[in-house]
Design a protein around this motif. Structure first.
Motif, short mmCIF file in Angstrom:
data_model
loop_
_atom_site.label_atom_id
_atom_site.label_comp_id
_atom_site.label_asym_id
_atom_site.label_seq_id
_atom_site.Cartn_x
_atom_site.Cartn_y
_atom_site.Cartn_z
N GLU A 170 4.82 9.60 1.27
CA GLU A 170 5.08 9.74 2.70
C GLU A 170 4.40 8.62 3.47
N VAL A 171 3.17 8.27 3.07
CA VAL A 171 2.46 7.16 3.72
C VAL A 171 3.21 5.85 3.48
N LEU A 172 3.66 5.63 2.22
CA LEU A 172 4.42 4.42 1.93
C LEU A 172 5.71 4.38 2.74
N SER A 173 6.33 5.51 2.93
CA SER A 173 7.56 5.55 3.71
C SER A 173 7.32 5.14 5.15
N GLN A 174 6.16 5.55 5.72
CA GLN A 174 5.88 5.23 7.11
C GLN A 174 5.52 3.76 7.30
N VAL A 175 4.73 3.19 6.39
CA VAL A 175 4.26 1.82 6.58
C VAL A 175 5.28 0.79 6.10
N ALA A 176 6.18 1.14 5.15
CA ALA A 176 7.13 0.17 4.61
C ALA A 176 8.54 0.37 5.10
N GLY A 177 8.81 1.48 5.78
CA GLY A 177 10.16 1.71 6.27
C GLY A 177 11.12 2.08 5.17
N LEU A 178 10.66 2.83 4.17
CA LEU A 178 11.51 3.23 3.04
C LEU A 178 11.67 4.74 3.03
N ASN A 179 12.77 5.21 2.50
CA ASN A 179 13.04 6.63 2.32
C ASN A 179 12.88 6.98 0.84
N PRO B 194 20.86 -6.82 -6.60
CA PRO B 194 21.50 -5.97 -5.59
C PRO B 194 20.52 -5.57 -4.49
N ASN B 195 21.08 -5.11 -3.39
CA ASN B 195 20.30 -4.61 -2.27
C ASN B 195 19.23 -5.61 -1.82
N PRO B 196 19.64 -6.74 -1.24
CA PRO B 196 18.65 -7.76 -0.85
C PRO B 196 17.66 -7.27 0.20
N GLN B 197 18.09 -6.38 1.13
CA GLN B 197 17.16 -5.88 2.13
C GLN B 197 16.08 -5.02 1.50
N LEU B 198 16.46 -4.21 0.51
CA LEU B 198 15.47 -3.41 -0.21
C LEU B 198 14.50 -4.31 -0.96
N ARG B 199 15.03 -5.38 -1.54
CA ARG B 199 14.16 -6.31 -2.26
C ARG B 199 13.13 -6.93 -1.32
N ALA B 200 13.51 -7.26 -0.09
CA ALA B 200 12.57 -7.84 0.86
C ALA B 200 11.47 -6.84 1.23
N LYS B 201 11.84 -5.56 1.36
CA LYS B 201 10.82 -4.55 1.70
C LYS B 201 9.88 -4.30 0.53
N ARG C 45 6.90 -6.83 -0.01
CA ARG C 45 5.79 -6.89 0.95
C ARG C 45 4.53 -6.33 0.31
N PRO C 46 3.35 -6.93 0.57
CA PRO C 46 2.10 -6.43 -0.03
C PRO C 46 1.57 -5.22 0.75
N VAL C 47 0.79 -4.42 0.03
CA VAL C 47 0.22 -3.21 0.61
C VAL C 47 -1.12 -2.94 -0.04
N THR C 48 -2.00 -2.22 0.69
CA THR C 48 -3.31 -1.79 0.17
C THR C 48 -3.36 -0.28 0.21
N LEU C 49 -3.67 0.35 -0.94
CA LEU C 49 -3.71 1.81 -1.06
C LEU C 49 -5.06 2.24 -1.61
N GLU C 50 -5.62 3.32 -1.02
CA GLU C 50 -6.87 3.91 -1.49
C GLU C 50 -6.72 5.42 -1.45
N PHE C 51 -6.43 6.02 -2.61
CA PHE C 51 -6.23 7.46 -2.72
C PHE C 51 -6.96 7.96 -3.97
N ARG C 52 -7.59 9.16 -3.84
CA ARG C 52 -8.24 9.80 -4.98
C ARG C 52 -7.76 11.25 -5.04
N ASP C 53 -7.10 11.59 -6.14
CA ASP C 53 -6.59 12.95 -6.37
C ASP C 53 -5.80 13.45 -5.17
N ALA C 54 -4.95 12.59 -4.67
CA ALA C 54 -4.12 12.96 -3.53
C ALA C 54 -2.78 13.47 -4.02
#
Length: 607
Positions: free
Chosen positions: A203-212, A177-184, A187-196
């Motif tokens: 919120e960062v993922l929402s901005q860079v991936a276009g997800l709510n 289901p939801n093929p557009q969500l599957r495409a998003k 997509r690969p991503v790089t994350l670097e967070f410590r005790d965040a």
């Protein structure tokens, strides 16, 4: 000078002209008759008339042309009639039309193909039923194969069209289901967070991936997470963040995910359940119930033994796993045909040779009866002397060859036992004495003993088309003995048996032999002393020598009727998630990675 010659040849010319005209008139009538019969639909009769005319006038060109045209017209008309009858499902009329074509042209390819398709169309309902059964047990590949075969033969078949709609409905449910969500999420991503803060990362993922990302009201705002990943799929990164904080997600639409705590109450509130009924064909419903409860930990399961169905209510992933489990387990039990030949070859020889002398002397009275008073012994002569038995010369030799053959053909399912008994049920009478005031009371009871040929086989069919067979063979006969004082009739049973286990290939024959019985017997009637003289002893007595020999031979050949179907490893193995989070995934999923991955590196959370 030429007039006499003209007068002489004129009659011959007139005669030849008359014969030619008569011949043309005869072939013309034959041609017209044949064409009239063809026009009426009597193709075979019309062609036969013109063929007979060609026998009488083999060089008539008009008759040859008419015969060729008539044959073409007859074939085309019959083929058209056969095609129309087949399209109207009048298979009897179509078969008759194609048969008439093959009578005129035995090698007509179109008629041969029509006959072949009619034979296949006769089983079209059976093929549709097989496709529906395959779909009920979750075999989409088998259901599609039967559906395509039916639609190829009959494109307007209502059953096959309905089956195609059912297959498309099942495929739409099992599709991602939801093929557009599957495409998003792919997509690969790089994350670097410590005790965040966890919500900051989302919120960062929402901005860079276009997800709510929507958070449940009971989610703690102070939740933190540490994550250092490079070039991973967004879906995997989200899964790692959720697992660190015991959270779950729910897909809302093509660009929205709901995050909620992993608690029993929240799971009941957000997790969607599906109900499905499985129609089982081979596996028992109670066995399927135990398998589903053991492997999937499903609680809401109900079985109907009358219909052999299983109904379960669980998550979509659990339903898909149940489909795969039942598809691999709900298979027809293998069957094998055992061709058995049981032979008992017996040979007996009887030799009775010698001179039988009397062994009893007696004196008879005047009435011919043995004397009982000494006074009767007076006046003995040759007429009053009796001897028994009368002297006689015995020369007798008998040879007997007996070949007893039993050749049953047994069809038996895998791991089931089949029994064969060829013989008799011998009654055995036993007496019981019960004391009473009037004296002992004797009661009799009758039991039956099976004697003759008894064969028990139990096959085990293996995937490599080998059959392991457990065989138990027994050949017996019973002889009643003298009754006892209590009235019980004892029975002496002579038996030969063999038990073994062997493993054979499909169609391989194995012969079991060696159960031999050899009996020797000898009896004699001779004069003491004289009958023991070597060489001359048979002149003073007779000997009866009896010898018998029998051998039991068993030949068995297994022929596999049905074995377990081949299943690809991809159908037998699939990912099921973790112990706490059940999720079915495709092991061979292809991921499209763009050239430049998205980097999400926060400013305030850097070490």
């Amino acid at each position: 000078m030429n007039s006499p010659r003209l007068r002489t040849t004129a009659p011959f010319l007139l005669l030849a002209l008359f014969v030619a005209v008569a011949g043309c008139t005869g072939t013309s009538a034959v041609r017209k008759d044949g064409q009239a019969l063809i026009a009426e639909g009597q193709y075979e009769a019309g062609l036969a008339v013109m063929e007979q005319g060609l026998v009488d006038a083999p060089r008539d060109p008009e008759l040859k042309i008419a015969l060729s045209q008539g044959r073409v017209k007859a074939v085309e008309s019959l083929l058209t009639q056969g095609d129309n009858d087949r399209s109207r499902h009048n298979f009897g009329g179509a078969r008759m039309a194609y048969g008439r074509v093959l009578t005129i042209e035995p090698q007509n390819r179109r008629a041969q193909e029509g006959v072949r398709q009619i034979e296949m169309l006769r089983n079209i309902d059976e093929r549709t039923a097989l496709g529906q059964a395959a779909l009920r047990r979750g075999d989409l590949f088998g259901a599609e194969r039967h559906m395509r075969e039916v639609l190829q033969l009959d494109p307007q078949n209502a059953g096959a069209l309905g089956l195609r709609k059912d297959i498309e409905l099942v495929q739409s449910r099992t599709a991602q289901p939801n093929p557009q969500l599957r495409a998003k999420l792919d997509r690969p991503v790089t994350l670097e967070f410590r005790d965040a803060n966890l919500k900051t990362i989302f919120e960062v993922l929402s901005q860079v991936a276009g997800l709510n990302f929507i958070f449940d009201k009971d989610l703690r705002p102070d939740m933190k997470a540490t994550i250092f990943v490079r070039d991973v799929r967004i879906e995997d990164a989200v899964a790692l963040l959720l697992e660190q904080n015991q959270l779950h997600q729910k897909v809302v639409n093509d660009n929205t995910l709901l995050v909620y705590p992993d608690s029993p109450q929240k799971t009941k509130d957000y997790q969607e359940l599906v109900m499905k009924t499985f129609y089982l064909t081979s596996i028992d419903s109670n066995t399927a119930l135990n398998m589903i409860k053991t492997m999937l930990k499903t609680r809401d399961v109900f079985v109907d033994e009358r219909l052999n169905t299983l109904t379960m209510r669980d998550t979509v992933d659990a339903i898909r796993m149940a489909e795969k489990l039942l598809q691999s387990q709900d298979q027809s039990n293998p069957e094998v045909v055992l061709e058995v030949e049981v032979m008992e070859v017996a040979r007996s020889r009887i030799l009775d040779l010698g001179l039988q002398w009397p062994n009893t002397f007696g004196v008879l009275n005047s009435d011919g009866n043995p004397v009982s008073i000494l006074d009767e012994l007076k006046g003995i002569n040759s007429s009053r002397i009796s001897i028994s038995p009368s002297p006689q010369l015995k020369i007798n030799a008998q040879d007997k060859d007996v070949n007893t053959l039993a050749s049953p053909v047994i069809r038996v399912s895998n791991r089931e036992q089949a029994r064969i008994h060829i013989g008799q049920r011998v009654p055995i009478i036993s007496a019981t004495s019960v004391p009473s005031t009037q004296g002992p009371v004797i009661t009799e009871s009758v039991t039956y003993l099976d004697v003759g040929l008894k064969l028990e086989v139990q096959p085990i069919v293996h995937l490599n088309n080998e059959v392991a067979i457990k065989i138990a063979l027994e050949v017996s006969n019973a002889v009643a003995l003298e009754p006892t004082r209590q009235g019980t009739i004892p029975v002496q049973v002579d038996t030969r048996n063999a038990q073994t286990t062997l493993r054979l290939h499909d169609g391989e024959t194995q012969v079991l032999a060696g159960l031999v019985r050899n009996d020797q017997g000898s009896s004699g009637n001779k004069i003491p002393g004289l009958g023991d003289i070597p060489g001359l002893g048979r002149l003073f007595g007779s000997n009866n020598d009896n010898s018998s020999k029998s051998e039991l031979v068993l030949a068995i050949t297994p022929r596999i009727v049905r074995n377990l179907p081949y299943q690809s490893p991809s159908d037998m193995e699939f990912n099921t998630g973790t112990e706490t989070s059940m999720q079915i995934r495709n092991l061979n999923r292809d991921i499209e990675i763009p050239a430049q991955p998205i980097a999400a590196v926060p400013t305030a959370a850097r070490p």
